[in-house]
Design a protein around this motif. Structure first.
Motif, short mmCIF file in Angstrom:
data_model
loop_
_atom_site.label_atom_id
_atom_site.label_comp_id
_atom_site.label_asym_id
_atom_site.label_seq_id
_atom_site.Cartn_x
_atom_site.Cartn_y
_atom_site.Cartn_z
N ARG A 6 102.26 -23.05 20.11
CA ARG A 6 101.61 -22.48 18.94
C ARG A 6 102.58 -22.39 17.77
O ARG A 6 102.25 -22.65 16.64
CB ARG A 6 101.08 -21.10 19.30
CG ARG A 6 99.77 -20.81 18.66
CD ARG A 6 99.09 -19.66 19.32
NE ARG A 6 98.15 -20.08 20.32
CZ ARG A 6 97.80 -19.32 21.35
NH1 ARG A 6 98.36 -18.15 21.53
NH2 ARG A 6 96.89 -19.76 22.20
N PHE A 154 90.74 -19.74 13.00
CA PHE A 154 90.89 -18.34 13.36
C PHE A 154 92.35 -17.97 13.58
O PHE A 154 92.65 -16.87 13.95
CB PHE A 154 90.07 -18.02 14.61
CG PHE A 154 88.62 -17.96 14.31
CD1 PHE A 154 88.06 -16.78 13.83
CD2 PHE A 154 87.82 -19.07 14.46
CE1 PHE A 154 86.73 -16.73 13.51
CE2 PHE A 154 86.47 -19.02 14.15
CZ PHE A 154 85.93 -17.84 13.68
N ASP A 155 93.23 -18.95 13.36
CA ASP A 155 94.64 -18.63 13.53
C ASP A 155 95.40 -18.86 12.23
O ASP A 155 95.27 -18.07 11.31
CB ASP A 155 95.20 -19.45 14.70
CG ASP A 155 96.52 -18.89 15.17
OD1 ASP A 155 96.83 -17.76 14.76
OD2 ASP A 155 97.22 -19.56 15.93
N GLU B 180 103.93 -9.63 14.36
CA GLU B 180 104.71 -10.71 14.97
C GLU B 180 104.74 -10.56 16.48
O GLU B 180 104.58 -11.54 17.21
CB GLU B 180 106.13 -10.71 14.39
CG GLU B 180 106.19 -11.43 13.06
CD GLU B 180 107.41 -11.05 12.25
OE1 GLU B 180 108.37 -10.53 12.85
OE2 GLU B 180 107.39 -11.28 11.03
N MET B 183 101.61 -11.80 17.94
CA MET B 183 101.46 -13.24 17.93
C MET B 183 102.35 -13.90 18.98
O MET B 183 101.97 -14.90 19.57
CB MET B 183 101.73 -13.79 16.54
CG MET B 183 100.51 -13.60 15.65
SD MET B 183 100.57 -14.47 14.12
CE MET B 183 101.78 -13.54 13.27
N ILE B 184 103.51 -13.30 19.19
CA ILE B 184 104.36 -13.83 20.26
C ILE B 184 103.69 -13.65 21.61
O ILE B 184 103.77 -14.50 22.49
CB ILE B 184 105.75 -13.14 20.23
CG1 ILE B 184 106.50 -13.63 18.99
CG2 ILE B 184 106.55 -13.45 21.49
CD1 ILE B 184 107.76 -12.89 18.72
N GLY B 186 100.73 -14.07 22.11
CA GLY B 186 99.65 -15.04 22.23
C GLY B 186 98.38 -14.70 21.48
O GLY B 186 97.36 -15.33 21.69
N THR B 188 95.84 -14.80 18.40
CA THR B 188 95.62 -15.58 17.19
C THR B 188 95.63 -14.61 16.03
O THR B 188 95.61 -13.39 16.20
CB THR B 188 94.26 -16.30 17.22
OG1 THR B 188 93.25 -15.30 17.32
CG2 THR B 188 94.16 -17.25 18.37
N ARG B 189 95.66 -15.16 14.80
CA ARG B 189 95.63 -14.33 13.61
C ARG B 189 94.40 -13.43 13.61
O ARG B 189 94.45 -12.27 13.26
CB ARG B 189 95.59 -15.21 12.36
CG ARG B 189 96.89 -15.82 12.02
CD ARG B 189 97.69 -14.85 11.18
NE ARG B 189 98.96 -15.43 10.82
CZ ARG B 189 99.88 -14.78 10.14
NH1 ARG B 189 99.66 -13.52 9.78
NH2 ARG B 189 101.02 -15.34 9.83
N TRP B 190 93.28 -14.02 13.99
CA TRP B 190 92.02 -13.28 14.00
C TRP B 190 92.11 -12.09 14.94
O TRP B 190 91.69 -10.99 14.60
CB TRP B 190 90.89 -14.23 14.39
CG TRP B 190 89.56 -13.56 14.62
CD1 TRP B 190 88.93 -13.42 15.80
CD2 TRP B 190 88.71 -12.97 13.64
NE1 TRP B 190 87.73 -12.77 15.63
CE2 TRP B 190 87.57 -12.48 14.31
CE3 TRP B 190 88.80 -12.79 12.25
CZ2 TRP B 190 86.53 -11.83 13.65
CZ3 TRP B 190 87.76 -12.15 11.59
CH2 TRP B 190 86.65 -11.69 12.28
#
Lengths: 461, 288
Positions: A6, A154-155, B180, B183-184, B186, B188-190
Motif C-alpha cells: 500500500r 476510498f484510500d 498514520e 494506516m500502518i 492497514g 484505508t483513508r476512508w
C-alpha cells in the motif's frame, strides 16, 4: 506485507504526469485519446474506465449538438424575437408565439460554458490517465484494474470521492448563479425602459451610471456605501469589545455563579435571530411597548414618542445598539475559549510587577486577542457589511428621507441590493452594487489578512 | 486600618461593582426573552399593551396555532421546516466534515485553489445570487409543489463545504500520528476518517451538526425567495413573519409569540446541552 504494498502504491500515485508530457511523449494510443477519450485506457486493459470516459465524451458531444451550440450563440445575441400574436385559422383564435426570453438564454449560455470548462478538465484527466497507464505498461508495472481504482477512491484518492458531490453543488448553486449575476451587470436587464423580457449587452454603462454622482442612483450609492462602512466598523468592534469585557467579567477568579451568568446571556441565542429582531421592531414602533411604557411612567407626554426608526440618527444608533444585543452572546461564547487559552503565567508575572488590571488588559489581553482573532475579526467585518438580516428585519432601511432615492438612511449595500432587485426589478444595477461590494471587501480583507501574523503562519504549510 | 484589610475592602468593593453590572446586563438580555414567553401566555389580543405583566394567562394562543389552520397552517409549516432542517443538516454536516478532513489531512493539487475559492466566494453578498438560484431551480422544475422542499434542502446544504474553516482548524489540531498509526495497521483513508478521526472529534462533529440544523431551522430570506406564493410549502419563519403583517398582527400577535417559543425550544435544548461542545469546537480540544 499489505502495508508495504500500500505504501508503494501511495508513492506511485504521488507521481503525476502533465498533459503536455502526454501529448508530447505518449504513444499513438495515448495521443489518440485526445480525440477518442478513453482509447488509451481501453487498449491498455482498463476497459471499464475507458468506456466511462468514452461515454462522457459522447454524452457531451450529443448535448452540444442538440442544445449547446444554440445556447452559445444565444449567449452572444441574447435573443430578439418578441412575443407575437398569430391568427390561427383552424381554431379561429389568436395564439401567442413563444418569444425569446433573454434571461433563460443567458442562464443556459453560462451553464453551457461552465459545462464545457468541466469537460475540458475531465479531458485533461483522461489524457493523464491514458499516459500513466501507458507508462505502467512500458515499465512492466501492475496496471490498475477497475477494482483497484474503486479501492483507491476510498484510500489515497478519497478526496475525489468526498469533494466531488460538494463541488457539483457548489458549481451549480454558488458559482453558476454568481457568474450569471455578474454578467447581468453588463446588460440592461431592468424595469427601466421595459427590458424585463428582452435585453442586451451594454458594456460598462451601468457602472458609469452608478459612479456618476450627479445621477440619483450615483449619489445614493455613495451615501449608502459610507453608512455601510460606518455600520460595519461599529457593529464589529462594539460587539467584539463588549463580548470580550463581558467574558473577562464572567471569567474573573472572584466572580460567583459563572454558569448562571453565562446562561443568562446565552439563553437569548436560543431565540432565532429573526424572531428577536421582529420583536424588537414591534417594541420600538411609535406605539410600541417601549414608548407606551415610557408614557405610563411619565417620561413622555401623551402622544409623544421617541423616533427610533423615524429619525435618521436615532435609527442608525438604534440598529447598532440592537445589534450589540443580538451579537454579544455569540461573541461571548466564541471569545471565552480564546481568553482561557491566554497563558496564566503572563498575568502572574504582571501581578508581581505591580501592573493594574487595566494595564494588564491593554498590555496582555488585547495584543494576544488581536493576534489570535484577526481572521475572526475580518470574517465578522465582512459578515457585517453583508449583514442583511439585522437591517432588513429591524428597520427595513427606513427612514426614507429623500423620496426620489431608492434607499433609506439605514440601508446597507446588501439591503439596497435587495430593494433594487426584488422590489424595483433593476436587476442590472443590483448586480453592479453586488460586484462593487465584493471588490471593496476583497481588497480590504486581503490587505489586512495578508499582513496578519495568523496568515503568515498558516501559509507555512 | 491594616494593609490587608484595605486590600480586602477593595476586593469586596470590586466584587460588588462587577456583580451589579452583571446583574443589570443580564436583566437587559433576559428581559425580551421573558417578554416573549409572557406574551405567548397572554389572554389579551393585539401587539400594544400598557402593562408589562399580562392581566390574565391562557393557553389559547398555543391551541390556536395548532387548530386554526385556515389562514396560516402552522402544523404544516412546522413539519415542512423539520423535514427540511433534518435533511439539510445531515447533508451539510457530511459535506463540511468530509471537506475539512480532506483539506486538513490530504494533499492534492486542488487543495489551495479550493481554499482560496472558498474565501473569495465568501466575500460576495450571500443572496446576490439568490435570484439566479431561483431561476436555475425554476429551469430544472424544482419550484413547484412538494419539490420546493428538495430545492430548499439543496440550497441550504449545497454550499456547505465552503464553510470548512472551523472544522478544518479543529482537525489540524488533532494529532496526525494517530492517522498514520491507523494506516500502518492497514486502514484505508476512508476507514481512518470514519473510524478514527470522527469519533475522536466529537466536539466539532456536534458543533457542525448543531449549526447545520439551526441554519435552515431559522432561515427566513432564502425560504421567502424560493417559496414565493406557494403557501403550503411555507416554513415556520415565513409563517411567523406573516403573522406580523398588518392584516394579521392584531389577531395573531400573541400566537406569534407562542410560535416563537415553540421553535426556540429545540434550539434552546440543543444549545444548553451542547454548550461546552460549542465552545470546545471553536477552540480545538483534542491536544497531543
Amino acid at each position: 506485507m499489505t502495508t508495504i504494498s500500500r505504501r508503494t502504491r501511495y508513492v506511485e500515485g504521488a507521481h503525476t504526469c502533465t498533459v503536455t508530457e502526454a501529448l508530447r511523449d505518449g504513444n499513438t494510443a495515448t495521443k489518440l485519446s485526445a480525440v477518442i477519450m478513453g482509447y488509451g485506457n481501453i487498449v491498455n486493459g482498463q476497459i471499464a474506465k475507458g468506456l466511462i470516459f468514452l461515454a462522457t465524451e459522447i454524452a457531451y458531444i450529443f448535448f452540444m449538438i442538440r442544445y449547446g451550440f444554440t445556447n452559445l450563440v444565444n449567449l452572444v445575441t441574447l435573443g430578439s424575437a418578441t412575443q407575437q400574436e398569430v391568427w390561427n385559422e383552424e381554431l379561429q383564435v389568436y395564439l401567442y408565439t413563444q418569444g425569446d426570453q433573454s434571461i433563460l438564454m443567458l442562464l443556459y449560455g453560462v451553464a453551457t460554458v461552465l459545462l464545457t470548462l468541466v469537460m475540458f478538465w475531465i479531458w485533461r484527466g483522461t489524457m493523464k490517465s491514458a499516459y500513466t497507464v501507458e507508462l505502467c505498461k512500458k515499465h512492466g508495472k501492475h496496471v490498475k484494474s477497475f477494482a483497484d481504482d474503486i479501492y483507491d477512491l476510498f484510500d489515497e484518492n478519497l478526496y475525489r470521492t468526498l469533494m466531488t458531490p460538494s463541488m457539483f453543488f457548489i458549481c451549480a448553486l454558488t458559482i453558476l448563479p454568481l457568474i450569471f449575476m455578474i454578467l447581468m451587470a453588463f446588460t440592461n436587464y431592468s424595469k427601466i425602459d421595459n427590458h424585463l423580457v428582452l435585453f442586451d449587452w451594454v458594456g460598462l454603462q451601468n457602472f458609469a451610471t452608478l459612479f456618476d454622482s450627479g445621477s440619483v442612483l450615483g449619489s445614493t450609492f455613495w451615501s449608502v456605501l459610507g453608512w455601510t462602512l460606518v455600520w460595519a466598523f461599529f457593529a464589529t468592534f462594539t460587539n467584539y469589545f463588549a463580548g470580550m469585557v463581558l467574558a473577562i467579567l464572567i471569567n474573573r477568579k472572584d466572580t460567583k455563579a459563572k454558569g448562571f451568568w453565562r446562561f443568562c446571556f446565552v439563553i437569548s441565542c436560543a431565540m432565532p435571530m429573526f424572531v428577536s429582531l421582529l420583536i424588537m421592531r414591534t417594541m420600538l414602533q411609535p406605539e410600541g411597548a417601549v414608548n407606551v411604557l415610557l408614557r405610563t411612567m411619565g417620561f413622555l407626554e401623551a402622544g409623544e414618542s421617541l423616533p427610533f426608526f423615524t429619525d435618521p440618527t436615532w435609527a442608525r444608533v438604534t440598529v447598532i445598539v440592537i445589534n450589540i444585543w443580538v451579537g454579544v452572546p455569540y461573541t461571548l461564547l466564541q471569545l471565552t475559549g480564546v481568553l482561557q487559552n491566554i497563558p496564566a503565567d503572563l498575568y502572574e508575572a504582571a501581578d508581581i510587577d505591580g501592573a493594574t488590571p487595566v494595564q494588564q488588559f491593554f498590555k496582555i489581553t488585547l495584543p494576544y486577542m488581536f493576534y489570535v482573532t484577526t481572521p475572526y475579526l475580518i470574517a465578522t467585518f465582512t459578515g457585517n457589511v453583508n449583514n442583511f438580516n439585522v437591517i432588513y428585519l429591524l428597520s427595513g432601511g427606513d427612514p426614507v428621507t429623500d423620496l426620489g432615492s431608492t434607499a433609506g438612511k439605514t440601508d446597507l449595500l446588501v439591503t439596497w441590493l435587495y430593494k433594487l432587485t426584488i422590489d424595483k426589478q433593476y436587476y442590472n444595477i443590483g448586480a453592479v452594487v453586488g460586484i462593487l461590494t465584493f471588490i471593496i471587501l476583497a481588497i480590504g480583507s486581503l490587505l489586512v489578512y495578508r499582513n496578519s501574523k495568523s496568515y503568515k503562519e498558516e501559509g507555512g504549510f | 486600618m491594616s494593609k490587608q484589610n484595605s486590600a480586602k475592602a477593595v476586593r469586596l468593593r470590586n466584587n460588588i461593582i462587577v456583580h451589579t453590572i452583571l446583574a443589570i446586563l443580564a436583566a437587559i438580555w433576559v428581559f425580551p426573552v421573558l417578554w416573549v414567553i409572557m406574551t405567548s401566555f397572554r389572554a389579551e389580543k393585539g401587539s400594544y399593551v400598557s402593562t408589562f405583566f399580562p392581566k390574565a394567562f391562557t393557553l389559547d394562543n398555543y391551541i390556536k396555532l395548532f387548530t386554526d389552520t385556515t389562514i396560516l397552517n402552522f402544523p404544516k409549516m412546522f413539519m415542512n421546516t423539520l423535514i427540511i432542517a433534518i435533511f439539510s443538516c445531515i447533508l451539510s454536516a457530511f459535506f463540511v466534515l468530509s471537506a475539512s478532513y480532506c483539506l486538513s489531512r490530504m494533499r492534492f493539487r486542488m487543495r489551495k485553489p479550493f481554499m482560496n475559492m472558498a474565501m473569495i466566494l465568501g466575500l460576495f453578498p450571500g443572496f446576490m445570487s439568490m435570484i439566479a438560484v431561483y431561476f436555475i431551480l425554476k429551469a430544472v422544475g424544482l419550484t413547484e409543489g412538494a419539490r420546493i422542499r428538495l430545492a430548499l434542502i439543496m440550497c441550504y446544504s449545497g454550499g456547505a463545504a465552503l464553510s470548512f474553516q472551523i472544522a478544518k482548524g479543529f482537525f489540524d489540531t488533532t494529532p496526525f500520528a494517530i492517522d498514520e498509526a491507523a494506516m500502518i495497521d492497514g486502514c484505508t483513508r476512508w476507514q481512518t476518517f470514519t473510524k478514527i478521526t470522527l469519533p475522536l472529534s466529537k466536539p466539532i462533529v456536534i458543533y457542525t451538526v448543531l449549526t447545520a440544523f439551526i441554519g435552515p431551522w431559522v432561515d427566513f430570506i432564502f425560504a421567502k425567495v424560493i417559496c414565493r406564493a406557494n403557501a403550503d410549502q411555507y416554513t415556520v419563519a415565513i409563517g411567523l413573519w406573516r403573522m406580523l403583517e398588518k392584516e394579521y398582527i392584531d389577531n395573531w400577535y400573541t400566537s406569534f409569540a407562542a410560535g416563537a417559543v415553540l421553535i426556540s425550544i429545540p434550539i434552546a435544548a440543543l444549545f444548553l446541552k451542547l454548550q461546552k461542545y460549542y465552545v470546545n469546537g471553536m477552540t480545538g480540544a483534542v491536544k497531543e
